[in-house]
Design a protein around this motif. Structure first.
Motif, mmCIF file in Angstrom:
data_model
loop_
_atom_site.group_PDB
_atom_site.id
_atom_site.type_symbol
_atom_site.label_atom_id
_atom_site.label_comp_id
_atom_site.label_asym_id
_atom_site.label_seq_id
_atom_site.Cartn_x
_atom_site.Cartn_y
_atom_site.Cartn_z
ATOM 1 N N CYS A 38 0.846 -1.202 0.000
ATOM 2 C CA CYS A 38 0.000 0.000 0.000
ATOM 3 C C CYS A 38 0.884 1.255 0.000
ATOM 4 O O CYS A 38 1.729 1.435 0.887
ATOM 5 C CB CYS A 38 -0.925 -0.005 1.215
ATOM 6 S SG CYS A 38 -1.983 1.459 1.327
ATOM 7 N N GLU A 39 0.683 2.115 -0.999
ATOM 8 C CA GLU A 39 1.526 3.302 -1.134
ATOM 9 C C GLU A 39 1.331 4.263 0.028
ATOM 10 O O GLU A 39 2.302 4.835 0.535
ATOM 11 C CB GLU A 39 1.222 3.999 -2.460
ATOM 12 C CG GLU A 39 2.124 5.189 -2.741
ATOM 13 C CD GLU A 39 1.846 5.806 -4.104
ATOM 14 O OE1 GLU A 39 2.434 6.869 -4.400
ATOM 15 O OE2 GLU A 39 1.037 5.229 -4.852
ATOM 16 N N ARG A 40 0.083 4.456 0.475
ATOM 17 C CA ARG A 40 -0.169 5.382 1.577
ATOM 18 C C ARG A 40 0.466 4.867 2.873
ATOM 19 O O ARG A 40 1.123 5.611 3.601
ATOM 20 C CB ARG A 40 -1.670 5.579 1.770
ATOM 21 C CG ARG A 40 -2.017 6.463 2.974
ATOM 22 C CD ARG A 40 -3.503 6.771 3.056
ATOM 23 N NE ARG A 40 -3.853 7.459 4.286
ATOM 24 C CZ ARG A 40 -3.686 8.767 4.480
ATOM 25 N NH1 ARG A 40 -3.147 9.513 3.516
ATOM 26 N NH2 ARG A 40 -4.039 9.332 5.615
ATOM 27 N N THR A 41 0.274 3.569 3.144
ATOM 28 C CA THR A 41 0.890 2.982 4.342
ATOM 29 C C THR A 41 2.405 3.083 4.272
ATOM 30 O O THR A 41 3.063 3.378 5.286
ATOM 31 C CB THR A 41 0.468 1.519 4.497
ATOM 32 O OG1 THR A 41 -0.957 1.438 4.560
ATOM 33 C CG2 THR A 41 1.062 0.903 5.755
ATOM 34 N N ARG A 42 2.960 2.863 3.083
ATOM 35 C CA ARG A 42 4.418 2.951 2.931
ATOM 36 C C ARG A 42 4.919 4.364 3.183
ATOM 37 O O ARG A 42 5.951 4.571 3.817
ATOM 38 C CB ARG A 42 4.811 2.482 1.532
ATOM 39 C CG ARG A 42 6.313 2.419 1.312
ATOM 40 C CD ARG A 42 6.683 1.682 0.034
ATOM 41 N NE ARG A 42 6.125 2.317 -1.148
ATOM 42 C CZ ARG A 42 5.140 1.826 -1.889
ATOM 43 N NH1 ARG A 42 4.591 0.662 -1.556
ATOM 44 N NH2 ARG A 42 4.695 2.448 -2.968
ATOM 45 N N GLY A 43 4.177 5.365 2.700
ATOM 46 C CA GLY A 43 4.586 6.746 2.917
ATOM 47 C C GLY A 43 4.514 7.144 4.378
ATOM 48 O O GLY A 43 5.424 7.812 4.906
#
Length: 482
Positions: free
Chosen positions: A215-220
């Motif tokens: 997940c891009e948001r979780t990674r950010g």
């Protein structure tokens, strides 16, 4: 003129005979060291041999009550006759199977099947794993050498603790590698498996593992936490973390849970160190209303005197056989001291169980204060001997395996004049902390006040020391936010 005068004086001095020194050395050994010593002595002393016999589980058993102590299992046992093989038996010798050459990993036996040793996994270290990946990369020789130097400098946790400035001269390259080349070599190592290897800090290791989050948001959000708010992650301060990230506490908690699934020590999975298992020296079980103590048959060596060699040597002994005579004396001392070692361990363990039977029945809260002198007076030995016996010797109980010295602790006097052991205080501290409210955990000062209400005057620093011995986190790390 100088006059000389001769005077005689008497004084007493305590000296240890060679046999007593040998006994003391055997007594203070752990079971592992003692077993290795006996095995080594069996290999170099011709008068000692391995005795085949029963397990002797019942020997050395004694009640922990007032009943008299039984003799421990003797070191010299009787051989049990081996069953005769049937005539004309073609069964293979097991030793030939296990001693077969297994140098090549893919070797097969005559019938075309893999042997047992061929299927044994080969340990693979972290450095070997990194080198195998670098060897398949198409790199110039200079870049390959620098990457290998960085990979070899990684410790067993997977971290690079040595500064790059100190690694550059180790390459032996001419001209010497500059920092740009070393940074490139480090990046190549950090791109290898396992993710996070080659990092200098925990935060850097976690950042190297973040690409594994889909997940891009979780990674950010996870990258922001690791780079800027890792101290809030350690203290689990979700409200403050959510405020810094501009998200809800639930989302911040979800990101932290994902971060905790990362590996802070990526090199551990390649560690070849094996867990050391404790083999108890003494076993205790409750029979009716009495606790019984017996030696563990697994730690009793099966060794005896080779009477044939001893009789032949005595019969044909000559003046120049001093070396063989010393071997014979050593064998006699060893057998005698083995018996004495286990008899002393059994007597001390039985005395401890008699004193601490309430601990065995009710747990740590019932541990009584106990000193070395009490056991020494009861068994009839010196305090130093009790200290040697209880060090690295273990007692197996229904509630777990404990080192014998665990049962000794100084007395802490309560307000009503009764004595309480430090072990009981630790058990009480553990119960108090386990019953606390996770949202408002108790500080060490709070625990100190609660103990004082129960009549136990304990300093706050002592509470802190006991909490650390119990491996319980400080109040900030235990706090859970709603």
């Amino acid at each position: 003129m100088i006059f000389t005068e001769l005077r005689t004086s008497q004084r007493q001095a305590q000296t240890l005979s060679p046999r007593l020194q040998h006994a003391v050395r055997l007594l203070q050994m752990s079971s592992l060291d003692f077993s290795a010593m006996v095995h080594d002595m069996l290999g170099r002393n011709p008068f000692l041999e391995t005795a085949e016999g029963g397990d002797g589980a019942e020997e050395g058993e004694m009640p922990a009550g007032p009943a008299p102590a039984a003799e421990p299992a003797p070191a010299e046992l009787v051989d049990a006759p081996l069953p005769a093989e049937p005539a004309g038996s073609d069964l293979p010798d097991d030793r030939e199977i296990w001693n077969a050459d297994s140098g090549s990993g893919g070797s097969r036996s005559d019938d075309g099947e893999f042997g047992a040793l061929d299927l044994t996994p080969v340990p693979h270290s972290l450095h070997e794993h990194l080198r195998s990946q670098l060897n398949v990369l198409t790199l110039p020789e200079r870049d390959h050498v620098l990457a290998c130097i960085v990979a070899e400098s990684v410790d067993e946790d997977g971290y690079l603790r040595t500064p790059l400035e100190e690694l550059a001269p180790l390459s032996g390259l001419d001209p010497e590698a500059d920092m740009d080349e070393m940074q490139i070599a480090l990046k190549r190592v950090q791109a290898l498996d396992p993710p996070g290897v080659g990092a200098r800090t925990v935060a850097e290791s976690l950042c190297l593992q973040l690409p594994g989050i889909d997940c891009e948001r979780t990674r950010g959000l996870a990258e922001c936490i690791v780079r800027e708010h890792i101290e809030l992650l350690a203290t689990r301060d979700m409200p403050a973390l959510a405020e810094r990230l501009g998200v809800t506490p639930a989302e911040a908690e979800a990101v932290c849970l994902r971060l905790r699934r990362l590996d802070p020590r990526p090199g551990w999975r390649f560690s070849n160190s094996q867990a050391a298992y404790i083999v108890p020296d003494v076993l205790t079980t409750k029979v009716g209303s009495q606790w019984r103590v017996q030696l563990n048959p697994a730690v009793i060596p099966r060794v005896r005197m080779n009477q044939v060699y001893a009789e032949l040597f005595q019969r044909h002994r000559r003046k120049g056989d001093s070396e063989m005579a010393s071997h014979l004396q050593e064998a006699r001392w060893t057998l005698r001291n083995i018996d004495q070692r286990f008899a002393t361990i059994l007597d001390v363990a039985a005395a401890i169980v008699r004193r601490q039977r309430h601990f065995l029945e009710f747990g740590a809260m019932a541990m009584k204060p106990l000193g070395l002198r009490e056991i020494a007076d009861e068994v009839g030995i010196h305090e130093s001997t009790v200290s040697r016996v209880t060090n690295n010797k273990f007692l197996a109980t229904p509630s777990g395996v404990y080192e014998l010295k665990y049962f000794f602790s100084r007395a802490i006097v309560s307000s009503n004049g009764s004595a309480c052991s430090g072990t009981a205080i630790r058990g009480l501290i553990k119960d108090i902390i386990e019953a606390e409210n996770p949202c408002t955990p108790l500080s060490d000062a709070d625990v100190t006040r609660l103990l004082a209400r129960q009549g136990l005057v304990v300093a706050r620093r002592t509470v802190t020391k006991y909490r650390q011995m119990l491996k319980i986190d400080a109040v900030e790390r235990r706090r859970q936010h709603a």
